[in-house]
Design an enzyme around this catalytic site. Structure first.
Site, PDB file in Angstrom:
ATOM      1  N   GLU A 214       0.951  -1.198   0.051  1.00  0.00           N
ATOM      2  CA  GLU A 214      -0.236   0.104   0.110  1.00  0.00           C
ATOM      3  C   GLU A 214       0.957   1.346  -0.015  1.00  0.00           C
ATOM      4  O   GLU A 214       1.397   1.712   1.076  1.00  0.00           O
ATOM      5  CB  GLU A 214      -0.921  -0.121   1.250  1.00  0.00           C
ATOM      6  CG  GLU A 214      -1.762  -1.342   1.302  1.00  0.00           C
ATOM      7  CD  GLU A 214      -3.199  -0.930   0.249  1.00  0.00           C
ATOM      8  OE1 GLU A 214      -3.310   0.160   0.079  1.00  0.00           O
ATOM      9  OE2 GLU A 214      -3.547  -2.073   0.094  1.00  0.00           O
ATOM     10  N   CYS A 248      -2.062   9.662   2.696  1.00  0.00           N
ATOM     11  CA  CYS A 248      -1.473   9.216   1.280  1.00  0.00           C
ATOM     12  C   CYS A 248      -2.450   9.234   0.174  1.00  0.00           C
ATOM     13  O   CYS A 248      -1.987   9.579  -0.817  1.00  0.00           O
ATOM     14  CB  CYS A 248      -1.270   7.542   1.504  1.00  0.00           C
ATOM     15  SG  CYS A 248      -2.854   6.911   1.829  1.00  0.00           S
TER      16      CYS A 248
HETATM   17  P1  NAD Z   1       8.075   4.617   5.023  1.00  0.00           P
HETATM   18  O1  NAD Z   1       8.022   3.904   3.796  1.00  0.00           O
HETATM   19  O2  NAD Z   1       9.136   5.514   5.336  1.00  0.00           O
HETATM   20  O3  NAD Z   1       8.114   3.868   6.241  1.00  0.00           O
HETATM   21  C1  NAD Z   1       6.963   2.599   6.506  1.00  0.00           C
HETATM   22  C2  NAD Z   1       7.502   1.683   7.301  1.00  0.00           C
HETATM   23  O4  NAD Z   1       8.810   1.032   6.599  1.00  0.00           O
HETATM   24  C3  NAD Z   1       7.985   1.945   8.796  1.00  0.00           C
HETATM   25  O5  NAD Z   1       7.495   1.222   9.764  1.00  0.00           O
HETATM   26  C4  NAD Z   1       9.467   1.951   8.502  1.00  0.00           C
HETATM   27  O6  NAD Z   1      10.244   1.771   9.954  1.00  0.00           O
HETATM   28  C5  NAD Z   1       9.910   0.958   7.666  1.00  0.00           C
HETATM   29  N1  NAD Z   1      10.978   1.401   6.830  1.00  0.00           N
HETATM   30  C6  NAD Z   1      11.681   2.558   6.642  1.00  0.00           C
HETATM   31  N2  NAD Z   1      12.547   2.445   5.808  1.00  0.00           N
HETATM   32  C7  NAD Z   1      12.900   1.171   5.514  1.00  0.00           C
HETATM   33  C8  NAD Z   1      13.985   0.299   4.875  1.00  0.00           C
HETATM   34  N3  NAD Z   1      15.061   0.802   4.417  1.00  0.00           N
HETATM   35  N4  NAD Z   1      13.807  -1.119   5.223  1.00  0.00           N
HETATM   36  C9  NAD Z   1      12.787  -1.742   5.859  1.00  0.00           C
HETATM   37  N5  NAD Z   1      11.958  -1.015   6.470  1.00  0.00           N
HETATM   38  C10 NAD Z   1      11.877   0.327   6.428  1.00  0.00           C
HETATM   39  O7  NAD Z   1       6.876   5.434   5.058  1.00  0.00           O
HETATM   40  P2  NAD Z   1       6.408   6.610   5.948  1.00  0.00           P
HETATM   41  O8  NAD Z   1       7.254   7.876   5.947  1.00  0.00           O
HETATM   42  O9  NAD Z   1       6.132   5.993   7.269  1.00  0.00           O
HETATM   43  O10 NAD Z   1       4.762   7.052   5.632  1.00  0.00           O
HETATM   44  C11 NAD Z   1       4.458   7.821   4.309  1.00  0.00           C
HETATM   45  C12 NAD Z   1       4.507   7.060   3.056  1.00  0.00           C
HETATM   46  O11 NAD Z   1       3.356   6.027   2.958  1.00  0.00           O
HETATM   47  C13 NAD Z   1       3.862   8.074   2.080  1.00  0.00           C
HETATM   48  O12 NAD Z   1       4.546   7.566   0.652  1.00  0.00           O
HETATM   49  C14 NAD Z   1       2.391   7.535   1.970  1.00  0.00           C
HETATM   50  O13 NAD Z   1       1.860   8.157   0.357  1.00  0.00           O
HETATM   51  C15 NAD Z   1       2.660   6.171   2.246  1.00  0.00           C
HETATM   52  N6  NAD Z   1       1.133   5.665   2.637  1.00  0.00           N
HETATM   53  C16 NAD Z   1       0.539   4.967   1.915  1.00  0.00           C
HETATM   54  C17 NAD Z   1      -0.716   4.615   2.426  1.00  0.00           C
HETATM   55  C18 NAD Z   1      -1.757   3.536   1.552  1.00  0.00           C
HETATM   56  O14 NAD Z   1      -2.620   3.178   2.176  1.00  0.00           O
HETATM   57  N7  NAD Z   1      -1.524   3.312   0.331  1.00  0.00           N
HETATM   58  C19 NAD Z   1      -1.134   4.917   3.645  1.00  0.00           C
HETATM   59  C20 NAD Z   1      -0.525   5.852   4.568  1.00  0.00           C
HETATM   60  C21 NAD Z   1       0.783   6.192   3.984  1.00  0.00           C
END
Ligand code: NAD
Length: 463
Positions: A214, A248
């Site tokens: 997602e 998002c």
């Molecule tokens: P992110 O991708 O930075 O982090 C999400 C999760 O991934 C966190 O738990 C983090 O600890 C983990 N993570 C981060 N870097 C990682 C790596 N290198 N390796 C493994 N795990 C890692 O996202 P965010 O900043 O928390 O959220 C924002 C993003 O999420 C935006 O792009 C937004 O559009 C998206 N989002 C999508 C939805 C949806 O339903 N499609 C909903 C909310 C947010």
């Protein structure tokens, strides 16, 4: 909070969950229903703690914090429908299979890993969990380290309701996430940014673990001239500025028919004043940016165009005013990545074909918004663009329609969830053929005969 979790406890946890799953205890409908009820009760009793944690993590007003608790209605839907979701679906068999019956029956996958983001830090952990439980799985949850208060509440709530060999929470940052991702699961459900989604999918590929991703992206909002201006402005301003733009499916940018751009920008500016007053920094209804890194990233976008309204910032409180940027070019920095903050760039178009081509030139978005009362134009946009979801004449609200699966396409994600789609995501649909013994047609066995050849020709070609 970055807990140092050694590899062994993670492997132990997965092993314990696999053992429980192997007993079959998580499979009966009654068990799933009882666990969903437990989860619902735990959410209700932790309601105030959830609202408080989200306020502390994101400066979110209680009204918006309550969006997180909407998961209760998802649980209610699952409780109501679970028995019908579990029913096998009959499939007709052809005469050459006689005597037989065939059906498709859902079965749980096993152990799921659910990794969440910080922006709706409770809901985006618990909502997929509802699907995982309903489908009969065990699960490990990894909330975002950038919403630490909420992560702690998620951990406490889950611990209060479930044994860790069934549902467990592992807290931590990127390192913990990567350690979790090094192991094999039966599904990884990830919500986060597109770049991290790629990392997750690479890790999953090593074990052939199926993924639901997602993700995010730049969701366009196309505005035609045939609109009710005030409603349009209000719905756009609301969708963009709730949670200070950190949603998002917030409209990322406006693509407006040139003829009404001035009027629309003025109407949105008026809505911002109506919602948050002359100084939104003083409004109890306006949120803050999650951390310093995102604050600096967003502040750097402010010179991507002319500021029509807003533009004020305060690094100390990580405040960025609801901002509308006019005269933005496609090459500017604000148009190169998902904004994920309270900055709304306005771009314009001459005719709808041009707007569609501009959208289609870019990665497929999670949401696409189109404001127009013209049914032909609505149909045209629906037919000639691709996005995870579409909402016509509103923003964000499509996520609240229970029966609509929620997910992206292309760069905005893989798979979907909510309601039955959540159950499907965490299930395998097993195909079953059952034969009787009382008849065994010999023509399919060697040595093959002329009559058998005729028969196979008839079956394969229909003549
Ligand atoms: P992110 O991708 O930075 O982090 C999400 C999760 O991934 C966190 O738990 C983090 O600890 C983990 N993570 C981060 N870097 C990682 C790596 N290198 N390796 C493994 N795990 C890692 O996202 P965010 O900043 O928390 O959220 C924002 C993003 O999420 C935006 O792009 C937004 O559009 C998206 N989002 C999508 C939805 C949806 O339903 N499609 C909903 C909310 C947010």
């Amino acid at each position: 909070m970055t807990a140092q979790i050694a590899v062994a406890p993670i492997q132990d946890l997965i092993r314990q969950q696999r053992t429980l799953f192997g007993t079959g205890q998580t499979k009966p409908a009654e068990f799933r229903i009882a666990q969903l009820q437990k989860l619902k009760q735990a959410i209700v009793s932790y309601r105030d703690a959830i609202v408080q944690a989200v306020k502390e993590d994101l400066g979110r007003p209680p009204f918006e914090a309550y969006f997180e608790i909407a998961t209760v209605s998802e649980i209610n839907l699952a409780l109501k429908q679970l028995k019908s979701w579990l029913k096998p679906r009959r499939v007709r068999t052809s005469i050459d299979q006689f005597p037989s019956s065939a059906w498709v029956q859902p079965e749980p996958l096993g152990v799921a890993l659910i990794i969440g983001p910080w922006n709706y830090p409770f809901q985006l952990m618990i909502s997929p969990l509802v699907g995982a439980i309903a489908a009969g799985n065990c699960a490990i949850l990894k909330p975002s380290e950038h919403a630490p208060k909420t992560a702690a509440v998620v951990a406490e709530l889950i611990q209060s309701a479930f044994e860790p060999n069934y549902i467990a929470v592992v807290q931590g940052g990127v390192e913990v996430s990567q350690r979790l991702l090094a192991e094999k699961y039966d599904r990884i459900f990830f919500t986060g940014g597109t770049a991290i989604g790629r990392i997750v999918m690479q890790a999953a590929a090593k074990h052939l673990t199926p993924v639901t991703l997602e993700l995010g992206g730049k969701s366009p909002c196309i505005v035609d001239t045939d609109i009710q201006l005030e409603h349009t402005a209000r719905r756009i301003a609301w969708g963009k500025f709730i949670n200070a733009g950190q949603t998002c499916i917030a409209p990322d940018y406006l693509l407006v028919d040139r003829r009404i751009k001035g009027e629309l920008v003025e109407a949105i500016a008026q809505c911002i004043r109506d919602f948050y007053g002359d100084n939104p920094a003083d409004s109890p209804d306006y949120g803050r940016i999650v951390n310093q890194r995102h604050f600096s990233r967003l502040a750097a976008f402010l010179d991507s165009g002319e500021i029509a309204i807003g533009g004020q910032t305060d690094p100390g409180s990580r405040y960025i005013a609801p901002t509308v940027l006019d005269n933005v070019s496609w090459d500017s920095s604000v148009m190169q990545e998902e904004i994920f903050g309270p900055i709304l760039p306005v771009l314009d178009y001459g005719d709808l074909d041009e707007a569609i081509a501009l959208v289609n030139d870019r990665p497929k978005p999670l949401a696409l918004y189109f404001f127009s009362q013209d049914r032909d134009k609505q149909a045209k946009v629906l037919e000639s663009t691709s996005s995870g979801g579409v909402c016509i004449n509103d923003t964000v609200m499509h996520v609240g329609v229970a029966g609509l699966p929620f997910g992206g396409v292309g760069d905005s994600g893989i798979g979907s969830y909510h309601d039955k789609a959540s159950f499907d995501t965490f299930s395998h649909y097993k195909s079953v053929l059952k034969k009787g013994f009382w008849l065994d047609l010999k023509w399919r066995y060697a040595p093959y005969t002329e009559a058998g050849l005729k028969q196979i020709k008839r079956i394969v070609t229909g003549s």
